[in-house]
Design a protein around this motif. Structure first.
Motif, PDB file in Angstrom:
ATOM      1  N   TYR A  80      -8.051  -6.517   5.251  1.00 24.23           N
ATOM      2  CA  TYR A  80      -7.166  -6.273   4.244  1.00 24.23           C
ATOM      3  C   TYR A  80      -7.206  -6.112   3.104  1.00 24.23           C
ATOM      4  O   TYR A  80      -6.514  -6.287   1.893  1.00 24.23           O
ATOM      5  CB  TYR A  80      -5.961  -8.003   4.918  1.00 24.23           C
ATOM      6  N   THR A  81      -8.440  -6.629   2.641  1.00 24.11           N
ATOM      7  CA  THR A  81      -8.881  -6.379   1.097  1.00 24.11           C
ATOM      8  C   THR A  81      -9.002  -5.394   0.147  1.00 24.11           C
ATOM      9  O   THR A  81      -8.314  -4.823  -0.583  1.00 24.11           O
ATOM     10  CB  THR A  81      -9.607  -7.845   0.603  1.00 24.11           C
ATOM     11  N   LEU A  82      -9.583  -4.519   1.137  1.00 24.40           N
ATOM     12  CA  LEU A  82      -9.864  -3.133   1.215  1.00 24.40           C
ATOM     13  C   LEU A  82      -8.413  -2.220   1.102  1.00 24.40           C
ATOM     14  O   LEU A  82      -8.881  -1.864   0.208  1.00 24.40           O
ATOM     15  CB  LEU A  82     -10.943  -2.841   2.050  1.00 24.40           C
ATOM     16  N   ALA A  83      -7.716  -2.347   2.452  1.00 26.97           N
ATOM     17  CA  ALA A  83      -6.326  -1.933   2.363  1.00 26.97           C
ATOM     18  C   ALA A  83      -5.714  -2.139   1.278  1.00 26.97           C
ATOM     19  O   ALA A  83      -4.749  -0.857  -0.004  1.00 26.97           O
ATOM     20  CB  ALA A  83      -5.863  -2.113   3.437  1.00 26.97           C
ATOM     21  N   TYR A  84      -5.442  -3.347   0.889  1.00 25.30           N
ATOM     22  CA  TYR A  84      -4.425  -3.771  -0.197  1.00 25.30           C
ATOM     23  C   TYR A  84      -4.995  -3.333  -1.563  1.00 25.30           C
ATOM     24  O   TYR A  84      -4.342  -3.293  -2.790  1.00 25.30           O
ATOM     25  CB  TYR A  84      -4.704  -5.379  -0.374  1.00 25.30           C
ATOM     26  N   SER A  85      -6.120  -3.491  -1.631  1.00 25.29           N
ATOM     27  CA  SER A  85      -6.379  -3.364  -3.235  1.00 25.29           C
ATOM     28  C   SER A  85      -6.908  -1.559  -3.587  1.00 25.29           C
ATOM     29  O   SER A  85      -7.262  -0.887  -4.562  1.00 25.29           O
ATOM     30  CB  SER A  85      -8.263  -3.365  -3.149  1.00 25.29           C
ATOM     31  N   GLY A  86      -6.828  -0.531  -2.393  1.00 28.80           N
ATOM     32  CA  GLY A  86      -6.723   1.043  -2.033  1.00 28.80           C
ATOM     33  C   GLY A  86      -7.792   1.501  -2.060  1.00 28.80           C
ATOM     34  O   GLY A  86      -8.002   2.103  -2.694  1.00 28.80           O
ATOM     35  N   HIS A  87      -9.186   0.126  -1.119  1.00 28.62           N
ATOM     36  CA  HIS A  87     -10.567   1.046  -1.101  1.00 28.62           C
ATOM     37  C   HIS A  87     -10.354   2.083  -0.565  1.00 28.62           C
ATOM     38  O   HIS A  87      -9.486   1.998   0.768  1.00 28.62           O
ATOM     39  CB  HIS A  87     -11.512  -0.259  -1.343  1.00 28.62           C
ATOM     40  N   THR A 127       0.553  -1.282  -0.349  1.00 34.83           N
ATOM     41  CA  THR A 127      -0.298  -0.345  -0.041  1.00 34.83           C
ATOM     42  C   THR A 127       1.194   0.733   0.310  1.00 34.83           C
ATOM     43  O   THR A 127       0.553   2.303  -0.300  1.00 34.83           O
ATOM     44  CB  THR A 127      -1.303   0.108   1.293  1.00 34.83           C
ATOM     45  N   ALA A 128       1.986   1.264   0.137  1.00 39.76           N
ATOM     46  CA  ALA A 128       2.987   2.446   0.231  1.00 39.76           C
ATOM     47  C   ALA A 128       2.990   3.089  -1.463  1.00 39.76           C
ATOM     48  O   ALA A 128       3.231   4.405  -1.026  1.00 39.76           O
ATOM     49  CB  ALA A 128       4.766   2.125   0.807  1.00 39.76           C
ATOM     50  N   ASP A 129       2.092   2.779  -2.150  1.00 40.73           N
ATOM     51  CA  ASP A 129       2.180   3.610  -3.217  1.00 40.73           C
ATOM     52  C   ASP A 129       0.654   4.085  -3.367  1.00 40.73           C
ATOM     53  O   ASP A 129       0.453   4.987  -4.699  1.00 40.73           O
ATOM     54  CB  ASP A 129       2.694   3.035  -4.912  1.00 40.73           C
ATOM     55  N   LEU A 130      -0.378   3.875  -2.279  1.00 42.49           N
ATOM     56  CA  LEU A 130      -1.084   4.752  -2.773  1.00 42.49           C
ATOM     57  C   LEU A 130      -1.715   5.698  -2.267  1.00 42.49           C
ATOM     58  O   LEU A 130      -2.442   6.444  -2.638  1.00 42.49           O
ATOM     59  CB  LEU A 130      -2.625   3.666  -1.892  1.00 42.49           C
ATOM     60  N   GLY A 131      -0.750   6.681  -1.756  1.00 40.52           N
ATOM     61  CA  GLY A 131      -0.488   8.096  -1.547  1.00 40.52           C
ATOM     62  C   GLY A 131      -1.836   8.793  -0.794  1.00 40.52           C
ATOM     63  O   GLY A 131      -2.067   8.413  -0.061  1.00 40.52           O
ATOM     64  N   ASP A 132      -1.846  10.385  -1.457  1.00 44.61           N
ATOM     65  CA  ASP A 132      -3.132  10.290  -0.584  1.00 44.61           C
ATOM     66  C   ASP A 132      -4.509   9.974  -1.088  1.00 44.61           C
ATOM     67  O   ASP A 132      -5.569  10.640  -0.928  1.00 44.61           O
ATOM     68  CB  ASP A 132      -3.469  12.176  -1.164  1.00 44.61           C
ATOM     69  N   ARG A 133      -5.050   9.046  -1.707  1.00 39.43           N
ATOM     70  CA  ARG A 133      -6.168   8.065  -1.421  1.00 39.43           C
ATOM     71  C   ARG A 133      -6.484   8.358  -0.175  1.00 39.43           C
ATOM     72  O   ARG A 133      -5.851   8.272   1.181  1.00 39.43           O
ATOM     73  CB  ARG A 133      -6.485   7.102  -1.864  1.00 39.43           C
ATOM     74  N   ASP A 134      -8.017   8.116   0.221  1.00 39.29           N
ATOM     75  CA  ASP A 134      -8.398   7.921   1.536  1.00 39.29           C
ATOM     76  C   ASP A 134      -8.510   6.832   1.963  1.00 39.29           C
ATOM     77  O   ASP A 134      -9.196   6.213   0.869  1.00 39.29           O
ATOM     78  CB  ASP A 134     -10.045   8.596   1.769  1.00 39.29           C
ATOM     79  N   ALA A 135      -8.399   6.765   2.985  1.00 39.49           N
ATOM     80  CA  ALA A 135      -8.121   5.245   3.187  1.00 39.49           C
ATOM     81  C   ALA A 135      -8.939   4.670   4.494  1.00 39.49           C
ATOM     82  O   ALA A 135      -9.684   4.008   4.327  1.00 39.49           O
ATOM     83  CB  ALA A 135      -6.378   4.479   4.466  1.00 39.49           C
ATOM     84  N   VAL A 136      -9.094   6.058   4.880  1.00 43.20           N
ATOM     85  CA  VAL A 136      -9.693   4.997   6.699  1.00 43.20           C
ATOM     86  C   VAL A 136     -10.888   6.216   7.015  1.00 43.20           C
ATOM     87  O   VAL A 136     -10.427   7.481   7.086  1.00 43.20           O
ATOM     88  CB  VAL A 136      -9.504   5.043   7.878  1.00 43.20           C
ATOM     89  N   VAL A 137     -11.440   6.279   6.792  1.00 48.01           N
ATOM     90  CA  VAL A 137     -13.054   7.770   7.559  1.00 48.01           C
ATOM     91  C   VAL A 137     -13.648   7.092   8.224  1.00 48.01           C
ATOM     92  O   VAL A 137     -14.350   5.600   8.492  1.00 48.01           O
ATOM     93  CB  VAL A 137     -13.700   7.673   6.411  1.00 48.01           C
TER      94      VAL A 137
END
Length: 570
Positions: A271-278, A47-57
Motif C-alpha cells: 500500500y505504501t508503494l501504490a499510494y506513492s505512485g511507485h 491513486t486515481a490521478d496516476l494515469g499511465d505510470r507503471d503500477a505492477v510488473v
C-alpha cells in the motif's frame, strides 16, 4: 546544514503537509497525523490521478495505474455482487506474490472487508487451523494453495467460495478469478462504502510463546499511520504547501518486492508503494541472479529484504556484469543485519547506495524505528530512532520504565500499534496503549534503540518467525521422542537457523533425517530443523523442571553434533 530532525519538524508543523495532533483513541492519548489517507480505501482512491505510470510488473505482464484501477473496481463489484462479500466480511488470500494478490487486496479494501493473508508456505493442516480461527467467507488462492485447501472440508470451516488464481484446470464448484473480471472495461465507479479509521482492515497471524498462531487485528488507522510514517521519510519539504492540492508524494521510484505479501512488511510495501505512485516489480520466488537482471531491465531504485536476500544479491552483483547503477537504496529487515553486511553494501556500491534497517513487528504494523545511510554506518549496532507518532520505552519485569542505557523489554506505543489479538490472547502484552514486544533492548541518550535479545521463545530464520514450542510439539508427538528442545543457532546469511536436541525413549533408534522427514510432513518447510542432535541423556533443566536452552549446547557438549546441517528433507 538542515538535519533530518529539522526536515521532520518542518513537515509535521501545524501548517505543514503532515500535521501532528493529539487524539484520545481507545482511552489513550496518542500523537497522530491529521491528514488523509485515514483508511486504506482512501489510500487506493488517491491513486486515481496516476494515469499511465507503471503500477505492477510481473515477468512480461504490466499494469498501469489506470489499468490497476479498472481491475480493482471491477473485482470489487464482482466480489460484492457475485460472491456476496459485504463490509466486515473476512476474505483470505493464499498465494504467491502474484499481481492478483495486489488487486484482490485493494478490491476488498474498497468494500470494507477484512483481508486475512495466509502464509503461502504452510501445509494443509496448518492452513486449516488458520481458517478455523479466522472463519473467512471466501478464500482466493493460487493453484498450489488450492490443491492444499481441497484436502480440507472448507465448507465446515465457514468458507462459502473458493476462487482460483492462475489455475489452468479449475475444479468444479471453484470460481475462476477471470470470471470475476467479466465487467472489466465497463465504466464502473468504486462501490460506495463508509469506513471508519478504527474499522478492522486485516488479520495477520503471528506466532507467540504458546505455540498457537494469534490473529493480529489491524485497523485502517494502524495501516494509514504506518503508510504516512513511511512516505514522510522520503518526501521533500515543499517551499509552499497547498492543503487543497494533490497529495505530497515522494519522487517516483521502482521497487523490487521480495517480502511476501502475507508478511506485514510485504503488505506495508503494497500500500505504501501504490499510494506513492511507485512501480512494484514482483518475482515468482527469490532468485539473486534474476533480481540483478531486473534491477538492470527495470531501472530498480529500491530493494529491501531479509539480510540473506541482500547478501545473495550482493553475491550476484559482484559475480556478474549487470548494470545496477539505478539502485539507490538497499533495505534490510525481518531479522538483525550482521555488521559485516553493512560494510559490504557500502564497499560494493562505493557509497552510492544507502543501506537502511529498522525495527517493527506484525503488532506494530511493520517498522516503527528506522535508520539508514551514513547514520547507520556510524551506528551499525543500532536499529535507529522512533518514527514520528511512535513512543518507545524500556521496561523492567514489573513494567516500570528503565533509565537510559539499561537493558529491558522493548515497549511500543502509537497509532500503528494494534490494541489486541482477535481472540483476546496475551492481554498482558497490551497495557495503556503500550505493546510489550517480548524483545530486549536499550535506548541511548540520543534516543537510538539497540536490540539485545528476545524474551519470547521465537527463532527468526531469514525474516520468518518460527515458534519453537510449535516445532517441539510436533517432534514430541513422534512415539520415539522422550524430550526435545528447539532453539536458534547463528547463521551468517539467515540470521538464525533452527536446531533441535532430541532425547529418545529407551530401546528406540531413529536418526536426524527421519525426524526431519516427520516434521516436514506436518509443518511448513521453513519450520524443519536444519540441525538435529539425537542424545541418550536427559536434557538440562531448572529446579522447576524447565529445559535450560541457553546452556544446552555447551552443557551437553553438542557443538560437534550441531556444527553442520543434518541432511534435509525439504
Amino acid at each position: 546544514m538542515t538535519t533530518d530532525d529539522d526536515r521532520l519538524a518542518a513537515l509535521t508543523r501545524a501548517d505543514g503537509p503532515f500535521p501532528l495532533v493529539e487524539r484520545t483513541i481507545g482511552g489513550v492519548q496518542l500523537q497522530v497525523f491529521d491528514r488523509e489517507p485515514r483508511t486504506l480505501r482512501d489510500a487506493f482512491l488517491a491513486t486515481a490521478d496516476l494515469g499511465d505510470r507503471d503500477a505492477v510488473v510481473y515477468r512480461d505482464e504490466r499494469w498501469t495505474y489506470d489499468e490497476q484501477w479498472s481491475t480493482v473496481v471491477a473485482l470489487a463489484h464482482a466480489l460484492r455482487d457475485d460472491l456476496g462479500v459485504a463490509q466486515g466480511d473476512r476474505v483470505a488470500i493464499a498465494m504467491r506474490n502474484y499481481p492478483e494478490w495486489i488487486f484482490t487486496f485493494w478490491a476488498l479494501q474498497l468494500l470494507g472487508a477484512v483481508v486475512v493473508p495466509l502464509n503461502a508456505w504452510l501445509r494443509a493442516g496448518e492452513l486449516g487451523e488458520l481458517l478455523a480461527d479466522a472463519r473467512p467467507s471466501v478464500v482466493v488462492a493460487d493453484a498450489e494453495r488450492l490443491a492444499l485447501l481441497r484436502e480440507l472440508d472448507t465448507a465446515a470451516l465457514g468458507v462459502r467460495h473458493l476462487v482460483a488464481v492462475r489455475c489452468p484446470d479449475v475444479p468444479d464448484a471453484v470460481v475462476p478469478y477471470e470470471a470475476l473480471l467479466a465487467r472489466l472495461g465497463d465504466d464502473l465507479a468504486p462501490p460506495e462504502c463508509e469506513i471508519s479509521p478504527d474499522d478492522p482492515a486485516t488479520i495477520l497471524f503471528t506466532s507467540g510463546t504458546t505455540g498457537r498462531p494469534k490473529g493480529a487485528l489491524g485497523t485502517h488507522r494502524n495501516h494509514s499511520a504506518s503508510l504516512l510514517n513511511k512516505i514522510i521519510r522520503s518526501v521533500p519539504v515543499p517551499e509552499r504547501f497547498d492543503p487543497d492540492g494533490p497529495p505530497l508524494r515522494p519522487a517516483p521510484s521502482a521497487r523490487l518486492v521480495t517480502f511476501p505479501f502475507f508478511h506485514i512488511a510485504g503488505i506495508n510495501n503494497l500500500y505504501t508503494l501504490a499510494y506513492s505512485g511507485h512501480r512494484m516489480v514482483l518475482m515468482h520466488k527469490w532468485d539473486a541472479q534474476e533480481a540483478a537482471r531486473l534491477v538492470e531491465a527495470e531501472g530498480i531504485t529500491d530493494l529491501a529484504g531479509p539480510p540473506f536476500v541482500i547478501q545473495t544479491f550482493l553475491d550476484a552483483v559482484e559475480a556478474g556484469t549487470r548494470d545496477v547503477s539505478s539502485l539507490k537504496r538497499l533495505g534490510m529487515g525481518g531479522s538483525s543485519a550482521p555488521l559485516h553486511l553493512i560494510a559490504r553494501v557500502h564497499a560494493t556500491f562505493e557509497g552510492r547506495v544507502a543501506p537502511s534497517t529498522g525495527y517493527g513487528l506484525t503488532e506494530t504494523t511493520s517498522g516503527v524505528v528506522a535508520i539508514g545511510g551514513q547514520e547507520w554506518i556510524a551506528r551499525p549496532d543500532s536499529v535507529g530512532r522512533p518514527l514520528p507518532t511512535v513512543e518507545v520505552r524500556i521496561l523492567d519485569e514489573a513494567g516500570r520504565a528503565l533509565p537510559v542505557g539499561e537493558v529491558g523489554e522493548i515497549a511500543i506505543r502509537g497509532p500503528q500499534v494494534i490494541t489486541h489479538y482477535e481472540h483476546g490472547e496475551s492481554p498482558d502484552s497490551f497495557v495503556d496503549g503500550w505493546f510489550r514486544t517480548g524483545d530486549q533492548g536499550r535506548l541511548d541518550e540520543e534516543g537510538y534503540l539497540s536490540l539485545s535479545g528476545r524474551l519470547k521463545d521465537v527463532v527468526i530464520r531469514g525474516g520468518e518467525n518460527i515458534n519453537a514450542a510449535e516445532v517441539e510439539d510436533c517432534l514430541s508427538s513422534h512415539p520415539a521422542v522422550l524430550e526435545v528442545a528447539v532453539f536458534g543457532l547463528p547463521h551468517e546469511s539467515l540470521g538464525e537457523e533452527l536446531a533441535a536436541v532430541v532425547r529418545l525413549g529407551a530401546g528406540t533408534t531413529i536418526g536426524p533425517e527421519d525426524l526431519q522427514a516427520y516434521v516436514a510432513e506436518r509443518l511448513a518447510a521453513f519450520k524443519v530443523p536444519a540441525r538435529i542432535a539425537v542424545v541418550g541423556q536427559s536434557l538440562p533443566r531448572t529446579a522447576s523442571g524447565k529445559i535450560v536452552k541457553r546452556d544446552i549446547v555447551d552443557v551437553m557438549d553438542l557443538r560437534g553434533a550441531l556444527a553442520a546441517p543434518a541432511p534435509a528433507t525439504r
